[in-house]
Design an enzyme around this catalytic site. Structure first.
Site, PDB file in Angstrom:
ATOM      1  N   ASP A 141      -2.072  -5.905 -17.086  1.00 19.51           N
ATOM      2  CA  ASP A 141      -2.904  -4.827 -16.568  1.00 19.51           C
ATOM      3  C   ASP A 141      -3.665  -5.310 -15.342  1.00 19.51           C
ATOM      4  O   ASP A 141      -3.999  -6.493 -15.229  1.00 19.51           O
ATOM      5  CB  ASP A 141      -3.894  -4.343 -17.627  1.00 19.51           C
ATOM      6  CG  ASP A 141      -4.366  -2.917 -17.371  1.00 19.51           C
ATOM      7  OD1 ASP A 141      -3.806  -1.985 -17.980  1.00 19.51           O
ATOM      8  OD2 ASP A 141      -5.283  -2.735 -16.537  1.00 19.51           O
ATOM      9  N   THR A 189      -5.267  11.559 -22.240  1.00 20.86           N
ATOM     10  CA  THR A 189      -5.434  10.151 -21.875  1.00 20.86           C
ATOM     11  C   THR A 189      -6.744   9.965 -21.114  1.00 20.86           C
ATOM     12  O   THR A 189      -7.313  10.936 -20.589  1.00 20.86           O
ATOM     13  CB  THR A 189      -4.289   9.661 -20.968  1.00 20.86           C
ATOM     14  OG1 THR A 189      -4.368  10.337 -19.707  1.00 20.86           O
ATOM     15  CG2 THR A 189      -2.931   9.927 -21.615  1.00 20.86           C
ATOM     16  N   ASP A 245      -1.239  -7.317 -10.930  1.00 20.67           N
ATOM     17  CA  ASP A 245      -1.037  -6.190 -10.027  1.00 20.67           C
ATOM     18  C   ASP A 245       0.470  -6.021  -9.893  1.00 20.67           C
ATOM     19  O   ASP A 245       1.146  -6.909  -9.356  1.00 20.67           O
ATOM     20  CB  ASP A 245      -1.676  -6.498  -8.671  1.00 20.67           C
ATOM     21  CG  ASP A 245      -1.514  -5.380  -7.659  1.00 20.67           C
ATOM     22  OD1 ASP A 245      -0.694  -4.470  -7.894  1.00 20.67           O
ATOM     23  OD2 ASP A 245      -2.193  -5.424  -6.616  1.00 20.67           O
ATOM     24  N   VAL A 246       1.012  -4.911 -10.367  1.00 21.28           N
ATOM     25  CA  VAL A 246       2.468  -4.761 -10.398  1.00 21.28           C
ATOM     26  C   VAL A 246       3.079  -4.629  -9.007  1.00 21.28           C
ATOM     27  O   VAL A 246       4.303  -4.676  -8.861  1.00 21.28           O
ATOM     28  CB  VAL A 246       2.907  -3.562 -11.276  1.00 21.28           C
ATOM     29  CG1 VAL A 246       2.522  -3.794 -12.726  1.00 21.28           C
ATOM     30  CG2 VAL A 246       2.350  -2.252 -10.744  1.00 21.28           C
ATOM     31  N   TYR A 284       3.207  11.568  -5.968  1.00 20.69           N
ATOM     32  CA  TYR A 284       3.346  11.157  -7.366  1.00 20.69           C
ATOM     33  C   TYR A 284       4.674  11.644  -7.946  1.00 20.69           C
ATOM     34  O   TYR A 284       5.411  10.893  -8.597  1.00 20.69           O
ATOM     35  CB  TYR A 284       2.180  11.723  -8.175  1.00 20.69           C
ATOM     36  CG  TYR A 284       2.257  11.446  -9.656  1.00 20.69           C
ATOM     37  CD1 TYR A 284       1.976  10.179 -10.164  1.00 20.69           C
ATOM     38  CD2 TYR A 284       2.610  12.459 -10.551  1.00 20.69           C
ATOM     39  CE1 TYR A 284       2.044   9.925 -11.527  1.00 20.69           C
ATOM     40  CE2 TYR A 284       2.673  12.206 -11.910  1.00 20.69           C
ATOM     41  CZ  TYR A 284       2.385  10.951 -12.396  1.00 20.69           C
ATOM     42  OH  TYR A 284       2.467  10.696 -13.739  1.00 20.69           O
TER      43      TYR A 284
END
Length: 267
Positions: A53, A206, A79-80, A171
């Site tokens: 994460d 969420t 950090d992806v 997105y």
């Protein structure tokens, strides 16, 4: 007379092998929301879970929760969008527990912006996290699965990519690309015993959706629930249940699929 060879599936070749509990699993975006729910279910099934994460403190808190519940877990601040950090974290997971067998890519970001107001920076950021981040994580772990002849990958896309969402073109584009990438990977690696599927959630309560509600970008839960055929919102646990099944040995014949978890909102 030559008879056709009846090839056994990987789980039949190695009973209790990679398809059993104790597998090494990585979940990105695993410190909160749907990702955390997935971590909880995988850990409860006996898998060793690495929580990736961007928020390192939250990741460690999640890992502590999993360990307190009897699971095996580690936390990594990742950090992806940073391939070097991903490779470093995956290397540490591999050194501690062995090859990765399960990957769930739940890390993601979104924004509400009219199309004409989307900046190049905002466009790049959304695609960098949602699409490039998914690419980096899969490419970092799939060699382990190829070597084992067994693997499970589940990407988290979005129903926005199925039906379109106004003021979310960046997105929607990023998640549509994730769906396409999932299908291509499924075909490319099916012969390796690796399944790749995607879950496009919709109508899930969420922390991220609640932030958007507070900002006036989404209607309240009651209003959203009325638009869902089953009449109520889903939870992270609903996503996790589908995800854990797709990661199981029982789901060996399911790959390249878009498994909607949405209460009938998208059919």
């Amino acid at each position: 007379m030559n008879r056709p060879v009846n090839r056994a599936a990987p789980e039949q070749v190695s009973p209790g092998g990679d398809g059993s509990a104790g597998r090494v699993a990585i979940v990105t975006g695993g410190a909160s929301g749907m990702g955390l729910s997935v971590c909880r279910r995988l850990a409860a099934c006996g898998d060793r879970v690495a929580v990736f994460d961007l928020d390192g403190t939250a990741a460690e808190r999640a890992a502590e929760e999993l360990r307190a519940a009897g699971g095996t877990a580690m936390a990594f601040e990742v950090d992806v969008t940073d391939r070097a950090l991903i490779d470093e974290a995956v290397g540490k997971v591999r050194a501690a527990w062995g090859p990765v067998r399960v990957l769930v890519t739940s890390a993601g970001v979104f924004a509400f912006e009219p199309f004409t107001e989307i900046s190049a920076e905002s466009w790049r950021r959304i695609l960098d996290v949602n699409l490039n981040g998914t690419f980096h994580c899969i490419q970092a772990v799939i060699p382990d699965m190829i070597a084992a002849g067994w693997g499970r990958i589940v990407t988290i896309s979005s129903s926005s990519a199925q039906r379109g969402s106004p003021k979310m073109v960046h997105y929607t584009a990023s998640k549509g690309a994730v769906i396409a990438m999932t299908k291509a990977l499924a075909r490319e690696y099916a012969h390796c015993g690796i399944t790749v599927n995607t879950i496009p959630p919709s109508g899930i309560d969420t922390p991220m959706s609640r932030v958007s509600q507070a900002a006036g970008q989404l209607p309240d839960n009651e209003t959203m629930a009325r638009a869902i055929p089953v009449g109520y919102l889903g939870s992270g646990a609903d996503i996790a249940a589908a995800c854990v099944f797709l990661c199981s040995a029982e789901a060996r014949f399911i790959t390249g699929q878009v498994i909607g978890v949405n209460g009938g909102a998208v059919i």
